[in-house]
Design a protein around this motif. Structure first.
Motif, mmCIF file in Angstrom:
data_model
loop_
_atom_site.group_PDB
_atom_site.id
_atom_site.type_symbol
_atom_site.label_atom_id
_atom_site.label_comp_id
_atom_site.label_asym_id
_atom_site.label_seq_id
_atom_site.Cartn_x
_atom_site.Cartn_y
_atom_site.Cartn_z
ATOM 1 N N VAL A 88 0.896 -1.161 0.189
ATOM 2 C CA VAL A 88 -0.061 0.074 -0.016
ATOM 3 C C VAL A 88 0.884 1.225 0.030
ATOM 4 C CG1 VAL A 88 -1.694 1.273 1.184
ATOM 5 C CG2 VAL A 88 -1.700 -1.315 1.254
ATOM 6 N N GLU A 89 1.231 1.834 -1.273
ATOM 7 C CA GLU A 89 2.079 2.740 -1.411
ATOM 8 C C GLU A 89 1.941 3.173 -2.980
ATOM 9 O OE1 GLU A 89 3.526 5.660 -0.569
ATOM 10 O OE2 GLU A 89 4.524 4.690 1.187
ATOM 11 N N GLU A 90 2.349 4.605 -2.756
ATOM 12 C CA GLU A 90 2.566 5.082 -4.465
ATOM 13 C C GLU A 90 3.646 3.996 -5.101
ATOM 14 O OE1 GLU A 90 2.402 6.997 -1.847
ATOM 15 O OE2 GLU A 90 0.874 8.345 -2.265
ATOM 16 N N ALA A 91 3.134 3.733 -6.406
ATOM 17 C CA ALA A 91 3.958 3.007 -7.336
ATOM 18 C C ALA A 91 5.429 3.240 -7.518
ATOM 19 C CB ALA A 91 3.331 2.684 -8.430
ATOM 20 N N PRO A 92 5.579 4.558 -7.397
ATOM 21 C CA PRO A 92 7.238 5.040 -7.846
ATOM 22 C C PRO A 92 7.823 4.736 -6.416
ATOM 23 C CG PRO A 92 5.751 6.742 -8.574
ATOM 24 C CD PRO A 92 4.832 5.904 -7.703
ATOM 25 N N ARG A 93 7.440 4.923 -5.464
ATOM 26 C CA ARG A 93 8.161 4.699 -4.067
ATOM 27 C C ARG A 93 8.467 3.253 -4.137
ATOM 28 N NH1 ARG A 93 9.620 7.954 -0.101
ATOM 29 N NH2 ARG A 93 8.455 9.498 -0.710
ATOM 30 N N VAL A 94 7.342 2.401 -4.259
ATOM 31 C CA VAL A 94 7.415 0.870 -4.228
ATOM 32 C C VAL A 94 8.853 0.376 -5.172
ATOM 33 C CG1 VAL A 94 6.446 -1.247 -4.578
ATOM 34 C CG2 VAL A 94 5.029 0.753 -3.534
ATOM 35 N N LEU A 95 8.663 0.925 -6.275
ATOM 36 C CA LEU A 95 9.500 0.380 -7.349
ATOM 37 C C LEU A 95 10.975 0.700 -6.697
ATOM 38 C CD1 LEU A 95 10.530 -0.747 -9.926
ATOM 39 C CD2 LEU A 95 9.963 1.452 -10.965
ATOM 40 N N ARG A 96 11.085 1.930 -6.086
ATOM 41 C CA ARG A 96 12.422 2.633 -5.703
ATOM 42 C C ARG A 96 13.002 1.760 -4.391
ATOM 43 N NH1 ARG A 96 12.571 7.875 -2.932
ATOM 44 N NH2 ARG A 96 11.721 6.517 -1.205
ATOM 45 N N ASP A 97 12.050 1.437 -3.607
ATOM 46 C CA ASP A 97 12.213 0.674 -2.346
ATOM 47 C C ASP A 97 12.838 -0.912 -2.858
ATOM 48 O OD1 ASP A 97 11.792 2.952 -1.016
ATOM 49 O OD2 ASP A 97 9.809 2.033 -0.210
ATOM 50 N N GLN A 98 11.804 -1.487 -3.831
ATOM 51 C CA GLN A 98 12.110 -2.777 -4.275
ATOM 52 C C GLN A 98 13.457 -3.000 -5.020
ATOM 53 O OE1 GLN A 98 10.274 -5.726 -3.848
ATOM 54 N NE2 GLN A 98 8.661 -4.692 -2.898
ATOM 55 N N SER A 99 13.877 -1.817 -5.600
ATOM 56 C CA SER A 99 15.166 -1.894 -6.458
ATOM 57 C C SER A 99 16.364 -2.243 -5.321
ATOM 58 C CB SER A 99 15.422 -0.650 -7.136
ATOM 59 O OG SER A 99 15.731 0.393 -6.497
ATOM 60 N N GLU A 100 16.122 -1.692 -4.013
ATOM 61 C CA GLU A 100 17.482 -1.669 -3.192
ATOM 62 C C GLU A 100 17.673 -3.274 -2.842
ATOM 63 O OE1 GLU A 100 19.209 0.780 -2.025
ATOM 64 O OE2 GLU A 100 18.159 2.416 -2.804
ATOM 65 N N LYS A 101 16.856 -4.013 -3.102
ATOM 66 C CA LYS A 101 16.958 -5.476 -2.939
ATOM 67 C C LYS A 101 16.844 -6.541 -3.950
ATOM 68 C CE LYS A 101 12.339 -6.330 -1.113
ATOM 69 N NZ LYS A 101 11.624 -6.370 0.213
ATOM 70 N N ALA A 102 16.978 -5.899 -5.281
ATOM 71 C CA ALA A 102 16.614 -6.650 -6.390
ATOM 72 C C ALA A 102 18.026 -6.769 -7.397
ATOM 73 C CB ALA A 102 15.392 -5.973 -7.335
ATOM 74 N N PHE A 103 17.881 -7.829 -8.083
ATOM 75 C CA PHE A 103 18.949 -7.818 -9.168
ATOM 76 C C PHE A 103 18.649 -6.776 -10.353
ATOM 77 C CE2 PHE A 103 20.580 -9.678 -13.343
ATOM 78 C CZ PHE A 103 21.655 -9.560 -13.138
ATOM 79 N N GLU A 104 17.212 -6.790 -10.700
ATOM 80 C CA GLU A 104 16.758 -5.929 -11.573
ATOM 81 C C GLU A 104 15.201 -5.952 -11.319
ATOM 82 O OE1 GLU A 104 17.899 -7.503 -15.312
ATOM 83 O OE2 GLU A 104 16.635 -9.034 -15.403
ATOM 84 N N LEU A 119 7.484 4.102 -17.165
ATOM 85 C CA LEU A 119 8.445 4.584 -17.405
ATOM 86 C C LEU A 119 8.023 5.158 -18.914
ATOM 87 C CD1 LEU A 119 10.230 1.363 -16.244
ATOM 88 C CD2 LEU A 119 11.391 3.836 -16.411
ATOM 89 N N LEU A 120 7.008 5.743 -18.967
ATOM 90 C CA LEU A 120 6.686 6.579 -20.023
ATOM 91 C C LEU A 120 6.371 8.123 -19.636
ATOM 92 C CD1 LEU A 120 4.436 4.236 -22.293
ATOM 93 C CD2 LEU A 120 6.812 4.808 -22.577
ATOM 94 N N GLY A 121 6.583 8.400 -18.464
ATOM 95 C CA GLY A 121 6.378 9.486 -18.077
ATOM 96 C C GLY A 121 7.286 10.263 -17.090
ATOM 97 N N SER A 122 7.166 11.502 -16.712
ATOM 98 C CA SER A 122 8.238 11.984 -16.018
ATOM 99 C C SER A 122 8.519 11.365 -14.655
ATOM 100 C CB SER A 122 7.566 13.643 -15.513
ATOM 101 O OG SER A 122 6.567 13.627 -14.692
ATOM 102 N N VAL A 123 7.516 10.943 -13.895
ATOM 103 C CA VAL A 123 7.793 10.152 -12.725
ATOM 104 C C VAL A 123 8.859 8.932 -13.153
ATOM 105 C CG1 VAL A 123 6.667 8.495 -10.793
ATOM 106 C CG2 VAL A 123 5.687 10.807 -11.608
ATOM 107 N N SER A 124 8.466 8.057 -14.181
ATOM 108 C CA SER A 124 9.096 7.083 -14.644
ATOM 109 C C SER A 124 10.621 7.275 -14.867
ATOM 110 C CB SER A 124 8.534 6.393 -15.642
ATOM 111 O OG SER A 124 8.609 7.086 -16.685
#
Length: 282
Positions: A88-104, A119-124
């Protein structure tokens, strides 16, 4: 090999394609797959303005999407270690947080919101550069054939981008095409100066070979072709993507207030005809 391949889903067709690509990638790399669905937190923050059942409905729909996604993966790849997570969170923050422990991190190119349209807008654009791990945007032809293509910017440190590209080619048994595009010095020509294009191309080729030279020993089985072309980099890489299985470009840096993608990477993300990997420059 504990760092997972993380994929964001939202129930769209594009996200389903990203899920299949991510699962195949996890199998290829012998890594676990982690499927994530983001439930936007705005209904929780402003309950007066939405029906009271909306947060529960969104969470329920998200859980059903995750269950269906995991079942579809295990039906095709029954041995793949697969986990799911509802956040439960804004998707941009979720993606950023997930990347900290991901290979990709893998996302679709379009969708219903959440991950698939990131990844088609300014946030992406911010996220692609802010991510701690490479971000793969699955678009165009996602078939498992063709070369791996990497764009090299000689003005920036290219080792991380080249290392990811060499590794991607190695695990796929694919040829790696290293592309550097340059444009003619129009103003110098207009000023009457003579430009030796052949000598410039030779010098650039030597610089490109020097950039990836240290990786030849690390990946001795990778067949490498370098290509120096006189055209705009976005055009060169977009054209190369038509017959590629993956195009690799670099992000800029991870400062939150800086542009996340340069114009070249941005253009390739929008115009590529195959999956595009955006690699952070650490």
């Amino acid at each position: 090999m504990s760092e997972p391949i993380v994929v964001g889903i939202d129930g769209s067709d594009e996200a389903d394609r990203a899920l299949r690509w991510a699962a195949a990638e996890a199998v290829l790399r012998e890594r676990p797959l982690h499927i994530v669905h983001a439930v936007e937190s705005w209904p929780y923050k402003a309950p007066v303005f939405v029906p009271p059942e909306t947060p529960e409905y969104l969470a329920g729909a998200g859980r059903r999407a995750l269950t269906a996604a995991k079942e579809s993966v295990l039906e095709r790849w029954p041995g793949l270690a697969t986990t799911t997570e509802l956040v439960v969170e804004e998707a941009p923050r979720v993606l950023r947080d997930q990347s900290e422990k991901a290979f990709e991190v893998v996302v679709g190119s379009r969708g219903r919101g959440g991950f698939a349209g990131l990844l088609l807008g300014s946030v992406s654009m911010r996220l692609a550069g802010h991510s701690a791990a490479p971000v793969v945007i699955v678009r165009g032809d996602a078939a498992d054939r063709g070369e791996v293509v990497v764009g090299v910017d000689l003005a920036r440190e290219a080792y991380a981008v080249l290392d990811y590209a060499f590794d991607a080619a190695a695990v796929r048994g694919a040829r790696l095409r290293v592309v550097h595009a340059w444009q003619s010095f129009g103003t110098l020509v207009e000023a009457g100066l003579v430009i030796d294009a052949e000598q410039i191309e030779l010098d650039l080729r030597n610089q490109v070979m020097a950039a990836y030279g240290p990786l030849r020993a690390k990946y001795p089985r990778v067949d490498v072709v370098d290509e120096i072309v006189l055209e705009h980099p976005v055009t060169a890489l977009s054209n190369a993507s038509r017959h590629a299985r993956l195009v690799v470009v670099g992000a800029r840096d991870r400062r939150w207030n800086a542009p996340r993608l340069g114009s070249i990477s941005h253009g390739v993300v929008h115009n590529g005809q195959c999956p595009v990997a955006v690699v952070p420059l650490h």
